[in-house]
Each structure stands twice: as structure tokens, then as C-alpha cells.
Design a protein around this motif. Structure first.
Motif, PDB file in Angstrom:
ATOM      1  N   ASN A  87       0.833  -1.193   0.000  1.00  0.00           N
ATOM      2  CA  ASN A  87       0.000   0.000   0.000  1.00  0.00           C
ATOM      3  C   ASN A  87       0.873   1.251   0.000  1.00  0.00           C
ATOM      4  O   ASN A  87       1.850   1.342   0.737  1.00  0.00           O
ATOM      5  CB  ASN A  87      -0.905  -0.014   1.235  1.00  0.00           C
ATOM      6  N   SER A  90      -3.448   4.316  -0.388  1.00  0.00           N
ATOM      7  CA  SER A  90      -4.771   4.128  -1.001  1.00  0.00           C
ATOM      8  C   SER A  90      -5.848   4.740  -0.118  1.00  0.00           C
ATOM      9  O   SER A  90      -5.774   4.703   1.112  1.00  0.00           O
ATOM     10  CB  SER A  90      -5.050   2.637  -1.194  1.00  0.00           C
ATOM     11  N   ALA A 152      -6.137  -3.693  -1.638  1.00  0.00           N
ATOM     12  CA  ALA A 152      -6.456  -3.704  -3.066  1.00  0.00           C
ATOM     13  C   ALA A 152      -7.812  -4.321  -3.363  1.00  0.00           C
ATOM     14  O   ALA A 152      -8.170  -4.494  -4.527  1.00  0.00           O
ATOM     15  CB  ALA A 152      -5.383  -4.470  -3.828  1.00  0.00           C
ATOM     16  N   HIS A 398      -1.744   2.388  -9.874  1.00  0.00           N
ATOM     17  CA  HIS A 398      -2.452   3.672  -9.799  1.00  0.00           C
ATOM     18  C   HIS A 398      -3.787   3.477 -10.510  1.00  0.00           C
ATOM     19  O   HIS A 398      -3.843   3.393 -11.731  1.00  0.00           O
ATOM     20  CB  HIS A 398      -1.628   4.774 -10.458  1.00  0.00           C
ATOM     21  N   ASP A 400      -8.045   4.667 -10.210  1.00  0.00           N
ATOM     22  CA  ASP A 400      -9.207   5.309  -9.606  1.00  0.00           C
ATOM     23  C   ASP A 400     -10.469   4.684 -10.183  1.00  0.00           C
ATOM     24  O   ASP A 400     -10.607   4.592 -11.403  1.00  0.00           O
ATOM     25  CB  ASP A 400      -9.212   6.813  -9.877  1.00  0.00           C
ATOM     26  N   SER A 413     -12.816   4.802  -5.216  1.00  0.00           N
ATOM     27  CA  SER A 413     -11.608   4.269  -4.586  1.00  0.00           C
ATOM     28  C   SER A 413     -10.386   4.774  -5.342  1.00  0.00           C
ATOM     29  O   SER A 413     -10.405   4.897  -6.566  1.00  0.00           O
ATOM     30  CB  SER A 413     -11.628   2.736  -4.582  1.00  0.00           C
ATOM     31  N   HIS A 414      -9.326   5.061  -4.581  1.00  0.00           N
ATOM     32  CA  HIS A 414      -8.069   5.558  -5.147  1.00  0.00           C
ATOM     33  C   HIS A 414      -6.983   4.572  -4.735  1.00  0.00           C
ATOM     34  O   HIS A 414      -6.437   4.661  -3.631  1.00  0.00           O
ATOM     35  CB  HIS A 414      -7.759   6.956  -4.618  1.00  0.00           C
ATOM     36  N   LEU A 415      -6.693   3.624  -5.627  1.00  0.00           N
ATOM     37  CA  LEU A 415      -5.725   2.578  -5.319  1.00  0.00           C
ATOM     38  C   LEU A 415      -4.315   3.052  -5.654  1.00  0.00           C
ATOM     39  O   LEU A 415      -4.043   3.473  -6.774  1.00  0.00           O
ATOM     40  CB  LEU A 415      -6.043   1.309  -6.104  1.00  0.00           C
ATOM     41  N   ARG A 416      -3.419   2.965  -4.674  1.00  0.00           N
ATOM     42  CA  ARG A 416      -2.029   3.329  -4.855  1.00  0.00           C
ATOM     43  C   ARG A 416      -1.162   2.234  -4.233  1.00  0.00           C
ATOM     44  O   ARG A 416      -1.369   1.858  -3.072  1.00  0.00           O
ATOM     45  CB  ARG A 416      -1.707   4.671  -4.190  1.00  0.00           C
TER      46      ARG A 416
END
Length: 434
Positions: A87, A90, A152, A398, A400, A413-416
Motif C-alpha cells: 500500500n 490508497s 487492493a 495507480h 481510480d 476508490s483511489h488505489l495506490r
């Protein structure tokens, strides 16, 4: 509490989001292609395959069997993959503009699973100038799995993709130096995919979406080879295939205003696989040493979007993959009358964009370093061995994703994430002349 515009509107938004999330992997969200189609080729990083002869090269060039005689090849490739996804901040934005970190496990060890990739090919001449062949391959196989509590999870939980490609090939010796070939591919895709769905508060448990689907679709390929003494040249093309997965979608665990979107329904996801154009060369320096080179242009831009439809609606989500150019160089050296050794180096850049990379297949640029050998076990049988180390560049996830889009319940959701990994491929095969 947010009151949706209508239960039907939220239901449609959830169904679209769930299907899009579910088909991200079988729609090939990343470098999904497995080039492990020949144990002989594995030993030289798949350089020179389009210009070599015999059934072991038929996947790369249908003209390869024009002069091979009666021959069969079987191979098995074991892929050992090691990866870590961590992570990197996120978050999720709930209705009303409230943004909070995604809670859960911040590290996934080996989400990309190891596996086996088999291949088989056989060819026989018909008369003096013609030949026909049959190949069975598994060009697109991939599995990623994340824990239910993973950071995730709104992007991916389980992604399982299995393909079988059955190819029929016909080749012809046009002149004493030119061969041509054409082929028809029947390709079956089978996928099972799951992901979590956010409810309208971080205090509520997640919902769940799943999709299982399959389908047969068709493509074609064509190639030519030119033989000029010590120099062999190859040119080939493999078409894109437009796939449609027919399957079942299930959405469960949504609460409150979203509860009406829990559903079981049929759905269809359409997407295109890439085309492949290959230029290849082999040059015999002397009776023992042959140099190989190959360049592949891969049309990943065919995978521009995933188009989803189901009885009550549908949607299109852009993927925006880019075409890439891959390459490899290598050599074959006949050490003795019975043993040939080989090696090669290849480069394979990822077609994914930095700002649109997902957790289903967290792809990266890679270098391949290969070594192998062929051992003539008898007058009719040759054993091929290969070992490849794959060095993946460190990369970032990356992605969204907006759920329940177009309603007051819209949640993004903003996955980073940060990704590291490497792979080792061990290949073994046998070729028979009969």
C-alpha cells in the motif's frame, strides 16, 4: 443517510461497476501474453523464432513447417513468480466528499501465482510442396489473488484466466527460397473474477461481486520465410481476436440504500486481444554458430476498452493501452554432434500506462536472460531444455474507480501501491521426427 435517485439507478450503477471490476483481468488489463510456446525457443529468449524451421516455431510463423517434414513437439514450462504489492496511500471517497484511508492489510506477498504452461504441435507434408499442422497452446493464462482484507480489494480479489488456442496451419514452398503459410485460431477463454464493493460507510462490511464466464472466438495468422544460404528471414502477423465472455454475475452484501442492487444475473463482456507483427532473422556464422534476432510489434491498443452489457443496462470503460515493441537477440552453438547450447537476452516493456495500472495484473517492464540446450537422444528424438530469469522493473499501481456512478451514492476508490518482483521459468520439451 444518502437517499439514491432511485433503486433502479443504483442497481444499474452497481451492476456496471461490478462487471467492469470483474472482467478487468480476462480483458487483459496488463501484459497477459505468455510467449512460452517452445522449449527450444526458451533457451535463446525467443530470438529468431519467426525465421527458424519446424513445429517448434509454428506459433511465431505459420511458414515454419513448409520444409520441416513429419514432426511433433510437446513442451511444458514451469513459471515460478515472486512478487510483493504494498500500500502506498490508497484511499476511498464516500458520498458527501469524505475521504478516508482504505483499511486492511497493507502488504500482499506473491499475489501473482506461479503455474504451468503446456504446448503441443504436429505437422506433416502433403506432396512435395505443401504441409499442414495442428497446434495446441495456452497463450493467455494468469492468476492473481489478494486476501479479503487487502487494501487492493476494491480493485481485485481473485483473477483467474485460462485460455486454450487450437490452431490449424497450412504452408507451401513457393520457390526454392520462399515459403508462405496461413493459419486459423480457435481460442477459448474461461475466467473467474471477484472483488469487494464498498458500502456507504467505512464502518459497514464490504459487499462482494463475482463473475464467471467463457466463450469461443476466432482469429487468423500468416507468415513468410526467405532462405538465402546462411541467412534466414521471417515475417509474420497474428490477428487480434474479439472476445465475448458469456457468464453469470453475482452481487451480494450491499446494505441500506444499496441493498436493492444485490442481484444474480447474466452478463456479457467484450474486449479485443492484441495483434502481433514479427520480423526475425537467423545468420549461420559457420557450421556451429548461428546468431538470432527478433523484433515484435504488439498492438495492445486494440485493448482500448471493456464493453459490458446485461439485461438492464451496460457501460464502457476505457483501458487506453499502448502499442509496444519488444526484442531479443541470441545464439545457437553446436557443441557436439548431439548437443547444441544456446542463450539470449530479451526486453519486453509493459503496455500499461502509469496512471491506469491495476492490481489484477500489476505489470512492469522486464528483461529476460535465458540459457538452454538441445540433446539429440536418438535419430528421431531431440530433448530441449531452457531456463529463463525475468527481471521486473519496480513499478506502481495507480487506479481510480467510481462505484454507483451517476447516483448520490457515488463512491470512488483511489488505489495506490508499489510493486516489486522477479520470475524464473524452467522449460522442457521433446521433438520427434517420424
Amino acid at each position: 443517510m444518502i437517499i439514491p435517485k432511485s433503486r433502479a439507478a443504483v442497481s444499474a450503477g452497481v451492476a456496471v461497476a461490478a462487471l467492469v471490476s470483474a472482467v478487468a483481468a480476462p480483458a487483459m488489463a496488463g501484459s497477459f501474453y505468455l510467449q512460452e510456446q517452445s522449449a527450444r525457443g526458451a533457451g535463446r529468449a525467443y530470438s529468431g523464432e519467426g525465421a527458424d524451421r519446424g513445429v517448434a516455431s509454428m506459433w511465431w510463423n505459420s511458414a515454419a513447417i513448409a520444409r520441416s517434414g513429419r514432426e511433433a513437439s510437446v513442451g511444458l514450462h514451469g513459471l515460478l513468480l515472486r512478487s510483493t504489492v504494498e500500500n502506498a496511500g490508497s484511499s476511498i471517497t464516500y458520498p458527501g466528499g469524505i475521504t478516508a484511508p482504505v483499511r486492511g492489510l497493507d502488504r500482499a506477498n506473491d499475489p501473482i501465482e506461479s503455474g504451468l504452461a503446456p504446448n503441443f504441435a504436429v505437422a506433416t507434408p502433403i506432396g512435395d510442396r505443401f504441409a499442414v499442422g495442428l497446434s495446441i497452446a495456452a497463450p493467455y493464462n494468469f492468476t492473481t489473488k489478494y486476501a479479503p482484507a487487502s487494501f487492493a480489494r476494491y480493485d481485485a480479489l481473485t483473477s483467474e484466466l485460462r485460455t486454450v488456442d487450437a490452431g490449424l496451419t497450412a504452408a507451401m514452398q513457393v520457390t526454392d527460397w520462399l515459403d508462405v503459410g496461413v493459419g486459423l485460431d480457435a481460442q477459448h477463454v474461461d475466467a473467474k473474477l471477484t472483488s469487494a464493493l464498498p458500502n456507504l460507510s467505512p464502518a459497514l462490511p464490504d459487499g462482494h461481486s463475482s463473475l464467471e464466464g467463457d466463450g469461443w472466438d476466432f482469429g487468423w495468422n500468416a507468415g513468410a520465410q526467405a532462405h538465402f544460404g546462411k541467412l534466414d528471414l521471417g515475417l509474420s502477423y497474428r490477428s487480434s481476436i474479439e472476445h465475448e465472455l458469456d457468464g453469470d454475475i453475482a452481487i451480494s452484501g450491499l446494505l441500506g440504500p444499496l441493498a436493492g442492487a444485490n442481484v444474480e444475473s447474466e452478463g456479457v463482456a467484450a474486449f479485443n486481444t492484441p495483434w502481433f507483427a514479427t520480423v526475425s532473422a537467423r545468420y549461420a556464422v559457420n557450421d556451429r554458430l548461428t546468431l538470432n534476432a527478433q523484433v515484435n510489434r504488439i498492438g495492445w491498443s486494440e485493448f482500448d476498452a471493456i464493453r459490458v452489457s446485461y439485461p438492464t443496462g451496460g457501460d464502457t470503460i476505457a483501458q487506453n493501452y499502448t502499442d509496444v515493441t519488444t526484442g531479443a537477440v541470441g545464439f545457437d552453438y553446436q557443441a557436439t554432434d548431439r548437443v547444441t547450447v544456446r542463450g539470449g537476452v530479451g526486453y519486453d516493456p509493459t503496455p500499461t500506462r502509469d496512471d491506469e495500472r491495476t492490481a489484477r495484473i500489476p505489470d512492469a517492464d522486464r528483461w529476460l536472460f535465458s540459457a538452454g540446450s538441445s540433446i539429440k537422444a536418438s535419430e528421431s528424438a531431440t530433448i530441449d531444455l531452457g531456463l529463463t530469469y525475468i527481471a521486473f522493473s519496480d513499478t506502481e499501481i495507480h487506479s481510480d474507480r467510481t462505484f454507483y456512478s451517476g447516483t448520490p451514492a457515488a463512491t470512488t476508490s483511489h488505489l495506490r501501491g508499489d510493486v516489486t518482483g522477479y520470475g524464473v521459468v524452467a522449460s522442457a520439451g521433446v521433438r520427434w521426427a517420424f
